[in-house]
Design an enzyme around this catalytic site. Sequence first.
Site, PDB file in Angstrom:
ATOM      1  N   CYS A 194     107.018  48.367  59.277  1.00  0.00           N
ATOM      2  CA  CYS A 194     107.342  48.948  57.968  1.00  0.00           C
ATOM      3  C   CYS A 194     108.346  50.103  58.105  1.00  0.00           C
ATOM      4  CB  CYS A 194     106.063  49.368  57.262  1.00  0.00           C
ATOM      5  SG  CYS A 194     106.280  49.598  55.474  1.00  0.00           S
TER       6      CYS A 194
ATOM      7  N   GLU B 278      98.699  43.577  60.117  1.00  0.00           N
ATOM      8  CA  GLU B 278      97.273  43.920  60.055  1.00  0.00           C
ATOM      9  C   GLU B 278      96.649  43.632  58.696  1.00  0.00           C
ATOM     10  OE1 GLU B 278      99.051  47.317  57.952  1.00  0.00           O
ATOM     11  OE2 GLU B 278      99.663  46.074  59.636  1.00  0.00           O
TER      12      GLU B 278
ATOM     13  N   HIS C 242     103.290  43.874  57.072  1.00  0.00           N
ATOM     14  CA  HIS C 242     102.113  44.444  57.736  1.00  0.00           C
ATOM     15  C   HIS C 242     101.272  43.332  58.361  1.00  0.00           C
ATOM     16  CE1 HIS C 242     102.118  48.730  56.408  1.00  0.00           C
ATOM     17  NE2 HIS C 242     102.962  48.234  55.519  1.00  0.00           N
TER      18      HIS C 242
END
Length: 351
Positions: A246, A333, A331
């Site tokens: 990011c 995750e 992202h």
Amino acid sequence: MKGIIYLEDGTVFYGTGFGKEGNEFGEIVFNTSMTGYQEILTDPSYAGQIINMTYPLIGNYGVNESVNQSKCVYAKGFIVKNIDENPSNYTSEINIDQMLKNMGVVGVFGVDTRSITKKIRSYGTMKCIISNGELSIEELKKMMDASNIVDDYVNTVSTKEIIHIAGNGNKVAVMDFGIKNDIIENLKERQCDITIFPYDTDYNEILNINPDGIFLSNGPGDPKSIPEAIENVKKLIGKRPMFGICLGHQIIALASGGNTYKLKYGHRGGNHGIYDVQRDKAYITAQNHGYAVDEESVLENGMIITHRNLNDGTVEGMKHKSIPLFSVQFHPEGAPGPTDTTYLFDQFVNL
């Protein structure tokens, strides 16, 4: 309690207030996730922003502190169509209204969030005031005229001290621009020995721990607002394997000689499609960013594009041709969102 959404172009939406009572100014953005409102609110990348949720039902499963992505909410406000004040979930501890009260966040519900989203898509992200206090429209206009959007919140969300999390595996130095808890958890799952540094830590101090790899975290705002971090990353590139997510991805681009630019309304939600060029495979990803990497500028500086956004073709991932350096805009995750691309953490620890 009356709620008001006052936009930069003078448009007013009326609803009902919840959460903290007051008036807050920020940049209004929209998020297309259907779930994960708690993770969204506690994501430091939303610092200074007012979040408008497109999905109409928020709060249905309550709030559980264990899924928070940080210790507090850095967003300025929260706009939803409908809230559920009586959630049904065995893990729920409090409802969304109580969470916002506890975290000091102004909320408004009962407004047409889809209409707000269409306006943002046409106009772009804009200044906004969210109010459930007692100010009149005239007073809100004066507040709007006197306020400007700030894109430099990294100093607010970054750790103020060095944090060590012991592990038996690779030693990872983390540059914290507003890291989410689930990123740390992914590194811990891979047995990494983690040292988290403030965003402006001198590169020599990072190298002094002799890390096996350097990770650049997510975070809020414009990457160009933290030139000291860019300069440090310039000096770290090539010294150790490096991975950025990011804001970290954007900082790597700038430190490599590339450029970034602001998107009209950004990518925010848990349902953004990307294409993995090397695997010839599409993935649905979680995203939260208002800036993007300029493709031509990084190609001229030794990068290869590894991932693209399937909606607008923007750069979603890149790697260097000759040194162990790669980054992604999305992202892996999730939190909230899909975790299909967590293989990137494995790729990092295996560099």
